[in-house]
Enzyme design. Structure first.
Site, PDB file in Angstrom:
ATOM      1  N   CYS A 106       0.931  -1.309   0.134  1.00 32.46           N
ATOM      2  CA  CYS A 106      -0.137   0.101  -0.021  1.00 32.46           C
ATOM      3  C   CYS A 106       1.003   1.361   0.034  1.00 32.46           C
ATOM      4  O   CYS A 106       1.881   1.211   0.220  1.00 32.46           O
ATOM      5  CB  CYS A 106      -0.964   0.046   1.223  1.00 32.46           C
ATOM      6  SG  CYS A 106       0.094   0.250   2.888  1.00 32.46           S
ATOM      7  N   CYS A 107       0.295   2.437  -0.108  1.00 33.16           N
ATOM      8  CA  CYS A 107       0.982   3.517   0.081  1.00 33.16           C
ATOM      9  C   CYS A 107       1.380   3.975   1.362  1.00 33.16           C
ATOM     10  O   CYS A 107       0.222   4.081   2.473  1.00 33.16           O
ATOM     11  CB  CYS A 107      -0.088   4.797  -0.389  1.00 33.16           C
ATOM     12  SG  CYS A 107      -0.394   4.786  -2.146  1.00 33.16           S
ATOM     13  N   GLY A 108       2.479   3.986   1.702  1.00 34.51           N
ATOM     14  CA  GLY A 108       2.768   3.866   3.280  1.00 34.51           C
ATOM     15  C   GLY A 108       3.311   2.460   4.061  1.00 34.51           C
ATOM     16  O   GLY A 108       2.493   1.918   3.730  1.00 34.51           O
ATOM     17  N   GLY A 177      -3.914   7.954  -0.338  1.00 41.73           N
ATOM     18  CA  GLY A 177      -3.601   6.347   0.292  1.00 41.73           C
ATOM     19  C   GLY A 177      -4.774   5.497  -0.050  1.00 41.73           C
ATOM     20  O   GLY A 177      -5.903   5.972   0.454  1.00 41.73           O
TER      21      GLY A 177
END
Length: 281
Positions: A106-108, A177
Site C-alpha cells: 500500500c501507500c505507506g 492513500g
C-alpha cells in the site's frame, strides 16, 4: 525456480451485454522477509521481481545502509521467501530501534496487511447471500462514487472508497492513500455501529491482498474496483467467500470470485463447471 510476476485466472467477462468465460492475466504478490545478519527485520508484500534492488533500496531508505557497498553479501531464497543481507552497519543501537514489522504494497509502509488473514476478526463471510447486484447496478454504483468525488475531479490525485447498498452510495471517502480511504470508511462505520453484512465496498484502487482483507474485516461480501486484483487477493477471496469484481469501465467488467452474487450470471454449479474447464486447458 523463478517467481512469477503474473498468473492466469479464470474470469467471467461481461462486455456490452454479453458474458464470456476467459483466462485473464493477474499480477502476483508475495510476502518476502528481509533478514539482516540472521535476524528477521521486515516482511515486504511485493511483486516478486528485482528483489535485490528492493532490498538495497529499502535498507538505504530506512537508513540501515548508506550505499550498496555497505552490504557484504546478499542472497535470496526465492521458494522460501527470504532475502538475506550481511552488513557491518547493523549494530546493537539499530537493533534496539527497529522491531520486526510488515510493510505492505500500500501507500505507506508498516501496515500489518498480510497477517490479517490469521486475525480472528477476519472471519469467513457466512454462507448464503446477503446482498446481490446486477451488472447494471455495478456500473451505476461505480459511476455514482466517481461522479461524487469532488476532490478527485479537482485534483485527480486521490483514491475513492464507498460503502453502498444495491441502489445507492451510503458513505464515501477519499484520500491520497488507498488504505487511508478505506480506513476512513471503516472508522466511521465502527463509531456509528453500522451493520455492513448487506453492504458493498466500491473502490478505485487495486484489489491487493491487504485491501481484500480490510474489506473482509469491515464485513462486506462484495468489493468492486475500477482496477485489477492480485492473485493472492483472489485466493483469499475464495477462502473468505467474497465476491470480487474488477476492471469496471463504462459497460465492461470482470467477475473473479463469488459470481453467485451477480444476478446476471448463470447458476453457481454451471459457472463452476465452465471455470474448471478453463483451468484444464
Amino acid at each position: 525456480m523463478k517467481l512469477q510476476t503474473e498468473c492466469q485466472e479464470p474470469v467471467i467477462r461481461y462486455r456490452q451485454g454479453s458474458i464470456t468465460y476467459e483466462q485473464d492475466s493477474i499480477v502476483t504478490e508475495r510476502p518476502v522477509t528481509l533478514v539482516i545478519n540472521g535476524e528477521e527485520f521486515v516482511t515486504l508484500v511485493c511483486t516478486p521481481e528485482y528483489l535485490e534492488d528492493l532490498a538495497v533500496g529499502f535498507l538505504a531508505s530506512e537508513g540501515i545502509i548508506r550505499e550498496a557497498g555497505d552490504i557484504r553479501d546478499l542472497w535470496i531464497q526465492e521458494d522460501e521467501g527470504y532475502i538475506h543481507v550481511s552488513t557491518d552497519r547493523w549494530n546493537d543501537l539499530q537493533r534496539s530501534l527497529y522491531a520486526k514489522r510488515y510493510s505492505t504494497s500500500c501507500c505507506g509502509g508498516g501496515r500489518l496487511g498480510y497477517v490479517y488473514v490469521n486475525d480472528a476478526r477476519t472471519a469467513k463471510i457466512k454462507d448464503g447471500i446477503h446482498v446481490s447486484l446486477s451488472f447494471a447496478d455495478i456500473f451505476r454504483l461505480m459511476d455514482k462514487m466517481q461522479d461524487g468525488s469532488e476532490l478527485f475531479h479537482r485534483t485527480g490525485g486521490v483514491h475513492s472508497a464507498a460503502v453502498c447498498d444495491s441502489r445507492d452510495i451510503v458513505l464515501a471517502r477519499c484520500d491520497i492513500g488507498r488504505h487511508n480511504a478505506l480506513d476512513k470508511i471503516y472508522g466511521h462505520c465502527l463509531r456509528r455501529q453500522m451493520v455492513l453484512s448487506d453492504k458493498i465496498i466500491a473502490f478505485t484502487g487495486r484489489i491487493s491482498s491487504e485491501i481484500l482483507l480490510k474489506a473482509a474485516k469491515i464485513g462486506c461480501e462484495i468489493i468492486l474496483s475500477k482496477s485489477a486484483p492480485t492473485a493472492l487477493a483472489l485466493e483469499l477471496a475464495r477462502q473468505l467467500n467474497m465476491t470480487t469484481v474488477g476492471f469496471i469501465r463504462q459497460d465492461s467488467c470482470n467477475v473473479y470470485t463469488g459470481a453467485e452474487r451477480i444476478t446476471d450470471c448463470e447458476p453457481a454449479q454451471v459457472m463452476t463447471a465452465r471455470l474448471n474447464n478453463l483451468l484444464k486447458e
